[in-house]
Design an enzyme around this catalytic site. Structure first.
Site, PDB file in Angstrom:
ATOM      1  N   CYS A 111       0.828  -1.199   0.000  1.00 47.85           N
ATOM      2  CA  CYS A 111       0.000   0.000   0.000  1.00 47.85           C
ATOM      3  C   CYS A 111       0.865   1.253   0.000  1.00 47.85           C
ATOM      4  CB  CYS A 111      -0.922  -0.014   1.213  1.00 47.85           C
ATOM      5  SG  CYS A 111      -1.910   1.466   1.328  1.00 47.85           S
TER       6      CYS A 111
ATOM      7  N   CYS B 189      -0.473   4.141   2.039  1.00 47.33           N
ATOM      8  CA  CYS B 189      -0.312   4.011   3.497  1.00 47.33           C
ATOM      9  C   CYS B 189       1.138   4.272   3.895  1.00 47.33           C
ATOM     10  CB  CYS B 189      -0.639   2.600   3.976  1.00 47.33           C
ATOM     11  SG  CYS B 189      -2.206   1.974   3.454  1.00 47.33           S
ATOM     12  N   ASP B 190       2.068   3.675   3.146  1.00 52.24           N
ATOM     13  CA  ASP B 190       3.454   3.601   3.613  1.00 52.24           C
ATOM     14  C   ASP B 190       4.425   4.507   2.874  1.00 52.24           C
ATOM     15  OD1 ASP B 190       2.511   1.663   5.320  1.00 52.24           O
ATOM     16  OD2 ASP B 190       3.003   0.009   3.974  1.00 52.24           O
TER      17      ASP B 190
END
Ligand code: NAP
Length: 332
Positions: free
Chosen positions: A155, A158-159
Site C-alpha cells: 500500500c 499508506c506507507d
C-alpha cells in the site's frame, strides 16, 4: 495519506446508533464494509430491515488505501478514498444500520436463520450479503515475509511517506501499480516499475501519466525474484524473463501491486466459488444458497471499481428485499 489516516475510518465507530445489549438477530447481516457493503446497508436499512454490518478489523475496504478518487460520481474535485468511506459509513448509520467492527471467523449457511460468528458473538440473519472484497496478491517470495514492514509494502498510499529519498521498486503493470508508482515519486528519488510483460495493463490515461514522469524507470519483461537486506530491505534482484539476465538494484522498498485475491476462504465449503476463489453468482446477486447474496469485488473480477461495487451492493439489497418479501408471503 499515511498509515495513521486509515485509522480515521475506525474512529467513527462511536457514532450512529448504539448496539442494544444482546441484539444478535437481524433481518440482514452484511459481511464486509467496502462500497458494496455500505451501499447494501443503506438500501436494506432504508427498506426497513434490521440490518447489521460486520465490518472486519479495518472497515472501508480497499478505498481506505487509496488517495484521490477522481472517478466516483458526485465529487466535482475528487475525494480522498478514506473520506469517501467515512461518509458512506455515516450515511449507513444515519439510515439505522448497526455497524460492528469485528471480524467474522465462521458462517453456517446450512440452516435458517443463517449464523455468522465472530470470535465472541454469534449473529443470526434471515438473509446474508457477502461483501468481503479482495486482498492484495503476493509475489510468493520468501523475502516478502522477512521484510514485511521492513521495506515490503502492499500500500503505497499508506506507507509511501516512510520511504523518503530512497529508490523504490513497484511490481505490477495494472492501474494499481501505475497509481502507486506515480504516487511514490512524491517521496522517492527514483521508482523502478517492474512488469512481467512488454506492455502495461493499466488504462491509457494512467500510462501516459507514468511515461511522462521522469522519476519512473520501466523494466519490461521482468520479475522481482529476490529481496535482500539485513535489518531492512536493501536490494531487489530482477530477472529479465526473456534473456534470464539478473540485475540487482539498491533500493529501500518494494511495493507489490499485482492484483487481488477475493476474501472467500470463510465460505469455501458452503458457497460455490470459481477456480480463482471468486463467488459464483447463480442469478443476479444470488449465490448457490437461497437467501445468501454477494456483492462487489468478492465476485467481480472484471470491473472492480468503487462505483460498480456500490452498484452491486444496491442490487444485492434489492434482491434481498424481494427474497425476504417472498419468504414472508409464503409463511402467511
Ligand atoms: P490488475 O488490473 O489485475 O493488474 C494486475 C497486474 O499485476 C497486471 O499487470 C499483471 O500482469 C500483474 N501480475 C499479476 N500477477 C502477477 C505475478 N504473480 N507476478 C507479477 N505480476 C503479476 O490489478 P490492479 O492493478 O490491482 O487493478 C484492479 C482493478 O482496479 C482494475 O480494474 C483497475 O482498473 C482498478 N483500479 C483503478 C484505479 C483508478 O482508476 N484510479 C486504481 C487502481 C485500480 P499482466 O498484465 O501480465 O496480467
Amino acid at each position: 495519506m499515511t498509515a495513521d489516516d486509515s485509522t480515521s475510518v475506525l474512529e467513527t465507530k462511536d457514532e450512529g446508533p448504539k448496539i442494544p445489549d444482546k441484539e444478535t438477530k437481524f433481518d440482514v447481516v452484511i459481511i464486509g464494509a467496502g462500497p458494496s457493503g455500505y451501499t447494501a446497508g443503506i438500501y436494506c436499512s432504508r427498506a426497513g430491515y434490521d440490518t447489521l454490518i460486520l465490518s472486519g478489523i479495518l472497515p472501508g475496504g480497499q478505498l481506505v488505501n487509496t488517495t484521490e478518487v477522481e472517478n466516483y460520481p458526485g465529487f466535482e474535485n475528487a475525494i480522498m478514498g478514506p473520506d469517501l468511506m467515512i461518509d458512506m459509513r455515516k450515511q449507513c448509520q444515519n439510515m439505522g444500520t448497526t455497524i460492528i467492527d469485528d471480524e467474522v471467523v465462521d458462517v453456517d449457511f446450512r440452516r435458517k436463520p443463517f449464523k455468522v460468528l465472530t470470535g465472541t458473538e454469534e449473529y443470526e440473519g434471515r438473509a446474508v450479503i457477502i461483501a468481503t472484497g479482495a486482498n492484495p496478491r503476493k509475489l510468493g517470495l520468501e523475502g516478502e515475509q522477512t521484510f514485511a514492514g521492513k521495506g515490503v509494502s502492499y500500500c503505497a498510499t499508506c506507507d509511501g511517506p516512510f520511504f523518503r529519498n530512497l529508490e523504490l521498486v513497484v511490481s505490477g503493470g495494472g492501474d494499481s501499480a501505475i497509481e502507486e508508482a506515480t504516487f511514490l515519486t512524491k517521496f522517492a528519488t527514483k521508482v523502478h516499475l517492474v512488469h512481467r510483460r512488454s506492455e502495461l495493463r493499466a488504462s491509457k490515461v494512467m500510462q501516459e501519466r507514468a511515461f511522462n514522469n521522469k522519476k519512473i524507470d520501466f523494466h519490461w519483461d521482468s520479475a522481482v525474484i529476490d529481496i535482500k537486506g539485513d535489518q531492512k530491505m536493501q536490494q531487489a534482484v530482477l530477472k529479465n524473463l526473456k534473456t534470464n539476465e539478473e540485475t540487482t538494484l539498491d533500493v529501500g522498498g518494494l511495493f507489490v501491486a499485482i492484483g487481488h485475491v477475493p476474501n472467500t476462504k470463510l465460505f469455501e465449503n458452503q458457497i460455490d466459488l470459481d477456480d480463482q476463489g471468486y463467488v459464483v453468482l447463480k442469478n443476479k446477486t444470488h449465490t448457490n444458497i437461497e437467501g445468501v447474496f454477494a456483492a462487489g469485488d468478492v465476485h467481480d473480477r472484471n470491473y472492480r471499481q468503487a462505483v460498480t461495487a456500490a452498484g452491486y451492493g444496491c442490487m444485492a439489497a434489492i434482491d434481498v428485499d424481494k427474497y425476504l418479501t417472498e419468504s414472508a408471503n409464503k409463511q402467511e
